[in-house]
Scaffold this motif. Structure first.
Motif, short mmCIF file in Angstrom:
data_model
loop_
_atom_site.label_atom_id
_atom_site.label_comp_id
_atom_site.label_asym_id
_atom_site.label_seq_id
_atom_site.Cartn_x
_atom_site.Cartn_y
_atom_site.Cartn_z
N THR A 1 -13.46 3.04 -4.87
CA THR A 1 -13.98 2.05 -5.79
C THR A 1 -15.19 2.64 -6.50
O THR A 1 -16.11 3.14 -5.86
CB THR A 1 -14.39 0.76 -5.06
OG1 THR A 1 -13.23 0.24 -4.40
CG2 THR A 1 -14.92 -0.28 -6.02
N GLU B 1 -6.19 -6.29 -9.53
CA GLU B 1 -5.64 -7.04 -8.40
C GLU B 1 -4.63 -8.08 -8.88
O GLU B 1 -3.59 -8.28 -8.27
CB GLU B 1 -6.76 -7.72 -7.62
CG GLU B 1 -7.66 -6.78 -6.89
CD GLU B 1 -8.82 -7.49 -6.21
OE1 GLU B 1 -8.97 -8.72 -6.38
OE2 GLU B 1 -9.58 -6.80 -5.50
N LEU C 1 2.17 1.70 -3.57
CA LEU C 1 1.10 2.20 -4.43
C LEU C 1 0.78 3.66 -4.12
O LEU C 1 0.54 4.47 -5.02
CB LEU C 1 -0.15 1.32 -4.30
CG LEU C 1 -0.01 -0.12 -4.80
CD1 LEU C 1 -1.26 -0.92 -4.47
CD2 LEU C 1 0.28 -0.16 -6.28
N SER D 1 0.83 -1.20 0.00
CA SER D 1 0.00 0.00 0.00
C SER D 1 0.86 1.26 0.00
O SER D 1 0.54 2.23 -0.68
CB SER D 1 -1.00 0.00 1.16
OG SER D 1 -0.33 0.10 2.40
N LEU E 1 -5.16 -2.71 -0.87
CA LEU E 1 -6.11 -1.78 -1.50
C LEU E 1 -7.15 -1.29 -0.50
O LEU E 1 -7.56 -0.13 -0.55
CB LEU E 1 -6.77 -2.46 -2.70
CG LEU E 1 -5.83 -2.77 -3.87
CD1 LEU E 1 -6.52 -3.64 -4.91
CD2 LEU E 1 -5.29 -1.49 -4.48
N ARG E 2 -7.56 -2.16 0.40
CA ARG E 2 -8.51 -1.74 1.44
C ARG E 2 -7.88 -0.67 2.32
O ARG E 2 -8.53 0.32 2.67
CB ARG E 2 -8.97 -2.93 2.28
CG ARG E 2 -10.06 -2.59 3.26
CD ARG E 2 -10.69 -3.78 3.98
NE ARG E 2 -9.72 -4.80 4.36
CZ ARG E 2 -9.73 -6.05 3.87
NH1 ARG E 2 -10.64 -6.43 3.00
NH2 ARG E 2 -8.82 -6.93 4.26
N LEU F 1 -6.12 2.31 -11.01
CA LEU F 1 -5.12 1.36 -10.56
C LEU F 1 -5.13 0.10 -11.42
O LEU F 1 -6.15 -0.24 -12.01
CB LEU F 1 -5.39 0.96 -9.11
CG LEU F 1 -4.73 1.85 -8.04
CD1 LEU F 1 -5.28 3.24 -8.06
CD2 LEU F 1 -4.88 1.24 -6.68
N VAL G 1 -7.67 5.97 -2.60
CA VAL G 1 -8.37 5.42 -3.76
C VAL G 1 -9.84 5.25 -3.39
O VAL G 1 -10.20 5.20 -2.22
CB VAL G 1 -7.79 4.06 -4.23
CG1 VAL G 1 -6.36 4.18 -4.67
CG2 VAL G 1 -7.95 3.00 -3.19
N ARG H 1 -5.69 -7.34 -1.84
CA ARG H 1 -6.96 -6.77 -1.40
C ARG H 1 -6.80 -6.03 -0.07
O ARG H 1 -7.41 -4.98 0.14
CB ARG H 1 -8.03 -7.85 -1.30
CG ARG H 1 -8.50 -8.30 -2.65
CD ARG H 1 -9.59 -9.33 -2.56
NE ARG H 1 -10.03 -9.66 -3.91
CZ ARG H 1 -10.60 -10.80 -4.25
NH1 ARG H 1 -10.83 -11.72 -3.34
NH2 ARG H 1 -10.96 -11.03 -5.50
N ARG I 1 -11.02 0.51 -9.12
CA ARG I 1 -10.44 1.44 -8.15
C ARG I 1 -9.80 2.60 -8.86
O ARG I 1 -8.99 2.41 -9.77
CB ARG I 1 -9.45 0.70 -7.28
CG ARG I 1 -10.15 -0.26 -6.33
CD ARG I 1 -9.16 -0.97 -5.41
NE ARG I 1 -9.84 -1.87 -4.52
CZ ARG I 1 -10.10 -3.15 -4.81
NH1 ARG I 1 -9.72 -3.66 -5.95
NH2 ARG I 1 -10.73 -3.91 -3.94
N GLU J 1 -8.10 2.52 0.44
CA GLU J 1 -9.47 3.04 0.44
C GLU J 1 -9.79 3.69 1.78
O GLU J 1 -10.39 4.76 1.83
CB GLU J 1 -10.46 1.92 0.14
CG GLU J 1 -10.47 1.50 -1.29
CD GLU J 1 -11.45 0.36 -1.59
OE1 GLU J 1 -11.97 -0.27 -0.63
OE2 GLU J 1 -11.68 0.11 -2.77
#
Length: 145
Positions: free
Chosen positions: A62, A33, A17, A14, A51-52, A30, A60, A48, A68, A55
């Motif tokens: 969704t 996955e 990113l 993360s 990415l969570r 993005l 980011v 995941r 995303r 978020e």
């Protein structure tokens, strides 16, 4: 059998990113996955979690049907970007009338998307009359407009 990722790997992903987002590398959204997982050599569940975390921090968001996205970035669906690019190639003559389109697999690799995304873009072009399908042979440009 692949070994489990060390604890906290998702945090490293993360942060990596997040740095790329700050550089502006993901203005169009993005990567999938699966692509992120391949790049970092981790399982999809680890991706995941990363990415969570992005978020939850607001880096980011969704967008349904798109994926995303970086807030404020381009909010166009991937199939729409593919359609726009193919139409541009048709109009500029890079794909002249009668030319065979590349296969779904080739286009999926070129655009970095799933074959279903390519299929939707091409289906939309067929519906609009720009492309015609010939069963068992391929898809061909039918109009330059």
């Amino acid at each position: 059998m692949p070994q489990a990722s060390p604890r906290g790997t998702y945090l490293l992903i993360s942060e990596s990113l997040r740095a790329r987002i700050a550089e502006g590398r993901y203005a169009d959204g993005l990567p999938s996955e699966a692509e992120i997982g391949r790049e970092f050599g981790v399982a999809r569940t680890t991706v995941r979690r990363a990415l969570r975390a992005l978020e939850e921090s607001g880096d980011v968001a969704t967008v349904a049907g798109v994926g995303r996205q970086v807030p404020g970035g381009a909010q166009r669906a991937p199939y729409e970007r593919i359609m726009a690019d193919l139409l541009k190639q048709i109009r500029e003559g890079a794909l002249p009338v009668g030319a065979r389109l590349p296969s779904e697999a080739v286009m999926a690799e070129t655009y970095g998307v799933a074959r279903g995304t390519v299929r939707r873009a091409v289906r939309e072009l067929e519906t609009s009359g720009h492309v015609r399908a010939q069963h068992g042979v391929g898809r061909f440009v039918s109009s330059a407009t």
